[in-house]
Design an enzyme around this catalytic site. Structure first.
Site, PDB file in Angstrom:
ATOM      1  N   LYS A 112      12.503   4.758  -7.082  1.00 38.60           N
ATOM      2  CA  LYS A 112      13.344   4.782  -7.351  1.00 38.60           C
ATOM      3  C   LYS A 112      14.012   2.957  -8.479  1.00 38.60           C
ATOM      4  O   LYS A 112      13.329   2.061  -8.434  1.00 38.60           O
ATOM      5  CB  LYS A 112      13.899   4.320  -5.762  1.00 38.60           C
ATOM      6  CG  LYS A 112      13.764   4.604  -5.247  1.00 38.60           C
ATOM      7  CD  LYS A 112      13.897   4.495  -3.476  1.00 38.60           C
ATOM      8  CE  LYS A 112      12.425   5.046  -2.971  1.00 38.60           C
ATOM      9  NZ  LYS A 112      12.433   4.061  -2.240  1.00 38.60           N
ATOM     10  N   GLY A 138       2.816  -8.571  -1.585  1.00 34.82           N
ATOM     11  CA  GLY A 138       1.753  -9.328  -1.361  1.00 34.82           C
ATOM     12  C   GLY A 138       0.380  -8.603  -2.326  1.00 34.82           C
ATOM     13  O   GLY A 138       0.307  -7.721  -3.227  1.00 34.82           O
ATOM     14  N   PRO A 141      -2.513  -2.944  -4.540  1.00 32.26           N
ATOM     15  CA  PRO A 141      -0.881  -3.287  -3.569  1.00 32.26           C
ATOM     16  C   PRO A 141      -0.271  -3.861  -5.238  1.00 32.26           C
ATOM     17  O   PRO A 141       1.223  -4.557  -4.463  1.00 32.26           O
ATOM     18  CB  PRO A 141      -1.317  -4.241  -2.866  1.00 32.26           C
ATOM     19  CG  PRO A 141      -2.379  -4.568  -2.926  1.00 32.26           C
ATOM     20  CD  PRO A 141      -3.539  -3.481  -3.923  1.00 32.26           C
ATOM     21  N   GLY A 155       1.429   3.190  -5.622  1.00 31.30           N
ATOM     22  CA  GLY A 155       0.574   2.012  -4.854  1.00 31.30           C
ATOM     23  C   GLY A 155       0.539   2.566  -3.805  1.00 31.30           C
ATOM     24  O   GLY A 155       0.671   3.083  -3.284  1.00 31.30           O
ATOM     25  N   GLY A 156      -0.894   1.377  -3.579  1.00 30.09           N
ATOM     26  CA  GLY A 156      -1.810   1.579  -2.604  1.00 30.09           C
ATOM     27  C   GLY A 156      -2.187   2.377  -2.507  1.00 30.09           C
ATOM     28  O   GLY A 156      -2.864   3.099  -3.824  1.00 30.09           O
ATOM     29  N   ASP A 157      -2.363   3.505  -1.062  1.00 35.27           N
ATOM     30  CA  ASP A 157      -2.601   4.360  -1.882  1.00 35.27           C
ATOM     31  C   ASP A 157      -2.125   5.414  -1.602  1.00 35.27           C
ATOM     32  O   ASP A 157      -1.011   6.016  -0.573  1.00 35.27           O
ATOM     33  CB  ASP A 157      -3.985   4.462  -0.054  1.00 35.27           C
ATOM     34  CG  ASP A 157      -5.144   5.876  -0.088  1.00 35.27           C
ATOM     35  OD1 ASP A 157      -6.088   5.969  -0.612  1.00 35.27           O
ATOM     36  OD2 ASP A 157      -4.587   6.979   0.566  1.00 35.27           O
ATOM     37  N   MET A 198       7.479  -0.370   5.406  1.00 32.85           N
ATOM     38  CA  MET A 198       8.520   0.768   5.495  1.00 32.85           C
ATOM     39  C   MET A 198       9.511   0.189   6.883  1.00 32.85           C
ATOM     40  O   MET A 198      10.531   0.377   6.909  1.00 32.85           O
ATOM     41  CB  MET A 198       9.200   1.777   4.626  1.00 32.85           C
ATOM     42  CG  MET A 198       8.291   1.840   4.062  1.00 32.85           C
ATOM     43  SD  MET A 198       7.484   4.384   3.764  1.00 32.85           S
ATOM     44  CE  MET A 198       6.797   4.165   3.796  1.00 32.85           C
ATOM     45  N   GLU A 217     -42.098 -11.782 -14.312  1.00 29.12           N
ATOM     46  CA  GLU A 217     -41.295 -11.422 -14.257  1.00 29.12           C
ATOM     47  C   GLU A 217     -40.510 -10.691 -14.916  1.00 29.12           C
ATOM     48  O   GLU A 217     -40.602  -9.441 -15.080  1.00 29.12           O
ATOM     49  CB  GLU A 217     -40.258 -12.438 -13.874  1.00 29.12           C
ATOM     50  CG  GLU A 217     -38.698 -12.395 -13.550  1.00 29.12           C
ATOM     51  CD  GLU A 217     -38.748 -11.595 -12.143  1.00 29.12           C
ATOM     52  OE1 GLU A 217     -38.954 -12.191 -11.205  1.00 29.12           O
ATOM     53  OE2 GLU A 217     -37.460 -10.442 -12.026  1.00 29.12           O
ATOM     54  N   THR A 220      -4.491   0.232  -0.028  1.00 28.96           N
ATOM     55  CA  THR A 220      -3.167   0.443   0.782  1.00 28.96           C
ATOM     56  C   THR A 220      -2.976  -0.930   1.016  1.00 28.96           C
ATOM     57  O   THR A 220      -3.856  -1.920   1.287  1.00 28.96           O
ATOM     58  CB  THR A 220      -3.547   1.382   2.315  1.00 28.96           C
ATOM     59  OG1 THR A 220      -1.657   1.607   2.530  1.00 28.96           O
ATOM     60  CG2 THR A 220      -4.148   0.276   3.176  1.00 28.96           C
ATOM     61  N   ALA A 221      -1.861  -1.190   1.149  1.00 33.29           N
ATOM     62  CA  ALA A 221      -1.284  -2.374   1.538  1.00 33.29           C
ATOM     63  C   ALA A 221      -1.421  -3.187   2.762  1.00 33.29           C
ATOM     64  O   ALA A 221      -1.462  -4.817   1.927  1.00 33.29           O
ATOM     65  CB  ALA A 221       0.537  -2.199   1.590  1.00 33.29           C
ATOM     66  N   ASP A 277       6.145   4.987  -9.782  1.00 34.20           N
ATOM     67  CA  ASP A 277       7.342   4.068  -9.637  1.00 34.20           C
ATOM     68  C   ASP A 277       7.087   3.004  -9.308  1.00 34.20           C
ATOM     69  O   ASP A 277       6.692   2.459  -9.938  1.00 34.20           O
ATOM     70  CB  ASP A 277       6.864   4.674  -8.392  1.00 34.20           C
ATOM     71  CG  ASP A 277       5.324   5.341  -6.951  1.00 34.20           C
ATOM     72  OD1 ASP A 277       5.417   3.783  -7.023  1.00 34.20           O
ATOM     73  OD2 ASP A 277       5.450   6.232  -6.443  1.00 34.20           O
TER      74      ASP A 277
HETATM   75  N1  SAH Z   1       0.864   4.189  -0.435  1.00 30.22           N
HETATM   76  C1  SAH Z   1       0.708   2.672  -0.011  1.00 30.22           C
HETATM   77  C2  SAH Z   1       2.404   2.372   0.421  1.00 30.22           C
HETATM   78  C3  SAH Z   1       3.812   3.311   0.121  1.00 30.22           C
HETATM   79  S1  SAH Z   1       5.200   2.978   1.518  1.00 30.22           S
HETATM   80  C4  SAH Z   1       0.400   1.781   0.633  1.00 30.22           C
HETATM   81  O1  SAH Z   1      -1.208   2.492   0.608  1.00 30.22           O
HETATM   82  O2  SAH Z   1       0.224   0.785   0.087  1.00 30.22           O
HETATM   83  C5  SAH Z   1       6.127   1.507   0.797  1.00 30.22           C
HETATM   84  C6  SAH Z   1       6.155   0.191   2.001  1.00 30.22           C
HETATM   85  O3  SAH Z   1       4.536  -0.448   1.085  1.00 30.22           O
HETATM   86  C7  SAH Z   1       6.771  -0.425   0.810  1.00 30.22           C
HETATM   87  O4  SAH Z   1       7.887  -0.255   1.760  1.00 30.22           O
HETATM   88  C8  SAH Z   1       5.777  -2.063   2.226  1.00 30.22           C
HETATM   89  O5  SAH Z   1       5.753  -2.006   3.014  1.00 30.22           O
HETATM   90  C9  SAH Z   1       4.423  -1.395   1.881  1.00 30.22           C
HETATM   91  N2  SAH Z   1       3.964  -2.673   0.291  1.00 30.22           N
HETATM   92  C10 SAH Z   1       3.338  -1.532  -0.559  1.00 30.22           C
HETATM   93  N3  SAH Z   1       3.168  -2.164  -1.471  1.00 30.22           N
HETATM   94  C11 SAH Z   1       3.045  -3.985  -0.819  1.00 30.22           C
HETATM   95  C12 SAH Z   1       2.645  -4.984  -1.506  1.00 30.22           C
HETATM   96  N4  SAH Z   1       2.272  -5.696  -2.578  1.00 30.22           N
HETATM   97  N5  SAH Z   1       3.029  -5.816  -0.692  1.00 30.22           N
HETATM   98  C13 SAH Z   1       3.795  -5.964   1.032  1.00 30.22           C
HETATM   99  N6  SAH Z   1       4.201  -4.957   1.129  1.00 30.22           N
HETATM  100  C14 SAH Z   1       3.801  -3.896   0.815  1.00 30.22           C
END
Ligand code: SAH
Length: 476
Positions: free
Chosen positions: A271, A413, A226, A302-304, A384, A22, A332-333, A249
Site C-alpha cells: 500500500k 519496532g 520487523p 514483513g515479519g513472518d 494492526m 591444541e 514476527t513483529a 510490500d
Molecule cells: N507478517 C507480519 C505482520 C503483518 S500485519 C509479522 O509477522 O510481523 C502488519 C502489522 O504488523 C502492523 O500493523 C503492526 O501491528 C505489526 N508490525 C509489523 N512490523 C512492525 C514493526 N516493525 N513494529 C511494530 N509493529 C509491526
C-alpha cells in the site's frame, strides 16, 4: 598465486602428526574426517586426543626421535612439536618429497591449510598464502552464511545420477544444461530445503523424460522480519541473493531490500499513501506468472509470512497452480518488538499464555470474544490494532480485564525510528496516538512492567525486578 590449491585424497592414507597440544588436536580432528590413518606422536596429549584414540579415529603413540622416525609412506606430515623437532621434520619430509605443514610457521611448510567451508561433498577453501589468516577466517564466515547447509546433499544427488545421464545424453553441453536446470529449478530447491525424497523422484522423472515442471521456476515466501536487516535468517539472506524477482510490500525496509541481488527485479505490491493497494488476487497471479516464466521468485513479507501475512493464501494459490513453494520463516513483529523493548513475552507465573491477535477492522475488533483474554496471566500481542484501539480497550475492560493492566505500544519496532510508549489499558487510545506514525504493535499484560520503556518511565517499581534502571533514550 604462489600456492596452488588442490584437494588431496587421503582416504586410508597415513598422515603423521607430531605434537600433542591444541594445534595437533585441531589438525587431527579435521584430518580424521577424510578417512586417513592418522598417527599422532606425543608424550603429553590433550585429553581430547586420547578420546579420539579411544574411539579408534586416530592412533596415539609416544613421542619419537624426529631424526630417526620413519617418514616414508606418509601422505602428509604435520608438526606442532616445537623446535628443534619442527625444523628437523620439515627438512626430512621435504627431502623425501612428502608434503609437510608446520603449524603457524609458514617458512617451514611445503603446504599450508586454507580456511575451509565444509558442506560434505562440497568444499570451499580460502587461502591468503599465510599472509593474513584472520582475513581468510572473516571471508569464510561471510561465505558460510551464504552457502546452504544441505549443499552436500544436492551434490550427492547429482553425483548419484551423473552416469545415468551420461548414458542417455552423450552431448556435453546438453548435459550441462540439464544439470543447470536441476540446480536452479524446483529439484535443487527441494534438495536444499531437505525434501530429498521429492527431489530424487523429480530428478528420476526428469531423467526418464517426464518433467511436468520443465522450465518452471519456484517461489519462496520469505519473512523479512520487523525491519532490522540483521534479523533476517541465513536462509532468507541466501534466497534474496539468489532471487531473479522480488515482490515486496510496505513493511519491508529498504535496508532489507539492499541485501538482495543487485540485478534482481523489485516489484512493490504494497500500500502506498493515497493509492489503492493491489488486490491479493493480483499478487497471486503475478507470483504464479513469474514462476511460470522460469524465474526464482521471492515474495518478501514483513515479519513472518504465516503470521497475519496472508502467506497461507499465497501458498495455496501457488500449489493449486502446480508451482513449488518454499516457506522461509521470519521474526514476527511481536518477537522483534519484544526483544527490542526487553520485554519477556512469557514469564513464570506472570505470563503463562501469549496470544497473537489482530484487531484489523472495527468489525474484527467487535467480533472478538474478549472474555477468553481477560486473565491476568495472559499477554496479548495485538497486530494492526492502531485504528481500533478504543474498541480493544473497551472490549477488554467490559469483559473484565483490569483497566490498569500495563500496555506498551511500539511503532517501527527494531528500526532506527522506533518509538515506544507505555501506560495502562484504559489509556490505550491515547498511547497509540502518542506513538506516532508507522506500523504499531500493542502489547498488553503484567510482563510489560519488566520492559525497558516501562522501567524508564516508572522505575523498577516491581519488587522482583532486579535489573538496574538505566539512562536511555528511545528503544531501537
Ligand atoms: N507478517 C507480519 C505482520 C503483518 S500485519 C509479522 O509477522 O510481523 C502488519 C502489522 O504488523 C502492523 O500493523 C503492526 O501491528 C505489526 N508490525 C509489523 N512490523 C512492525 C514493526 N516493525 N513494529 C511494530 N509493529 C509491526
Amino acid at each position: 598465486m604462489r600456492y596452488f590449491p588442490i584437494f588431496v585424497d587421503l582416504k586410508d592414507r597415513p598422515v603423521f602428526i607430531f605434537g600433542g597440544g591444541e594445534p595437533a588436536l585441531n589438525k587431527a580432528r579435521l584430518l580424521s574426517k577424510t578417512g586417513a590413518h592418522i598417527r599422532v606422536f606425543a608424550d603429553h596429549a590433550e585429553a581430547e586426543l586420547q578420546r579420539l584414540a579411544d574411539e579408534g579415529r586416530i592412533e596415539l603413540h609416544p613421542a619419537v626421535d624426529p631424526h630417526s622416525v620413519e617418514l616414508i609412506g606418509a601422505a602428509l606430515v604435520v608438526s606442532s612439536a616445537g623446535d628443534p623437532a619442527d625444523r628437523v621434520l620439515s627438512e626430512r619430509a621435504r627431502a623425501l618429497g612428502i608434503p609437510v605443514n608446520v603449524v603457524d610457521r609458514t617458512e617451514l611448510c611445503s603446504f599450508i591449510t586454507p580456511a575451509i567451508i565444509d558442506r560434505g561433498t562440497v568444499l570451499a577453501a580460502i587461502g591468503t598464502e599465510g599472509a593474513a589468516p584472520v582475513l581468510a577466517r572473516r571471508l569464510r564466515a561471510k561465505i558460510e552464511s551464504l552457502l546452504p547447509a544441505r549443499l552436500g546433499d544436492l551434490a550427492d544427488l547429482i553425483g548419484s545420477r551423473r552416469e545415468r545421464l551420461a548414458g542417455i545424453a552423450p552431448d556435453v553441453s546438453a548435459r550441462r544444461a540439464f544439470w543447470e536446470e536441476v540446480v536452479d529449478g524446483p529439484i535443487g530447491a527441494a534438495a536444499l530445503a531437505g525434501r530429498m525424497d521429492e527431489a530424487t523422484v523429480a530428478l528420476d522423472d526428469k531423467l526418464s523424460g517426464r518433467d511436468p515442471g520443465a522450465g518452471q521456476g519456484v517461489v519462496y515466501l520469505v519473512g523479512a522480519g520487523p525491519g532490522d536487516p540483521e534479523l533476517l535468517t541465513l536462509k532468507a539472506l541466501r534466497v534474496l541473493q539468489d532471487a531473479d524477482i522480488i515482490f515486496h510490500d510496505d513493511l519491508v525496509t529498504p535496508e532489507v531490500l539492499d541485501l538482495a541481488r543487485r540485478d534482481a527485479e523489485r516489484v512493490f505490491v504494497g500500500k502506498k499513501a493515497g493509492t489503492k493497494c493491489i488486490a491479493q488476487r493480483d499478487i497471486n497471479q503475478e507470483l504464479s506468472a513469474a514462476a511460470r516464466r522460469g524465474l526464482r521468485v521471492v515474495r518478501l513479507k514483513g515479519g513472518d509470512p504465516f503470521v497475519f501475512g496472508r502467506g497461507g493464501e499465497e501458498m495455496e494459490h501457488l500449489q493449486a497452480a502446480g508451482i513449488e513453494v518454499f516457506i522461509v520463516p521470519g521474526i514476527t513483529a511481536a518477537l522483534g518488538c519484544a526483544a527490542a523493548a526487553e520485554l519477556p513475552l512469557t514469564y513464570r507465573k506472570e505470563s503463562a499464555r501469549l496470544t497473537l491477535m489482530t484487531a484489523h477492522r472495527a468489525a474484527d475488533a467487535e467480533a472478538i470474544d474478549w472474555t477468553g483474554l481477560v486473565r491476568n496471566d495472559t499477554t496479548l500481542a495485538i497486530y494492526m490494532g492502531r485504528a481500533t484501539s478504543p474498541l480493544v480497550a473497551r472490549g477488554l475492560v467490559e469483559a473484565g480485564r483490569d483497566p490498569h493492566t500495563p500496555v506498551l505500544v511500539i511503532t517501527n519496532g527494531t528500526r532506527p525510528d522506533a518509538r515506544t510508549v507505555t501506560g495502562t489499558l484504559e489509556e490505550l487510545p491515547d498511547l497509540v496516538k502518542q506513538a506516532g506514525e508507522g506500523p504499531a504493535l500493542l502489547v498488553l499484560g503484567q510482563v510489560v512492567r519488566r520492559s525497558r520503556p516501562w522501567r524508564d518511565r516508572f522505575g523498577a517499581a516491581i519488587s522482583r525486578i532486579t535489573g538496574h534502571a538505566r539512562q536511555t533514550e528511545s528503544v531501537t
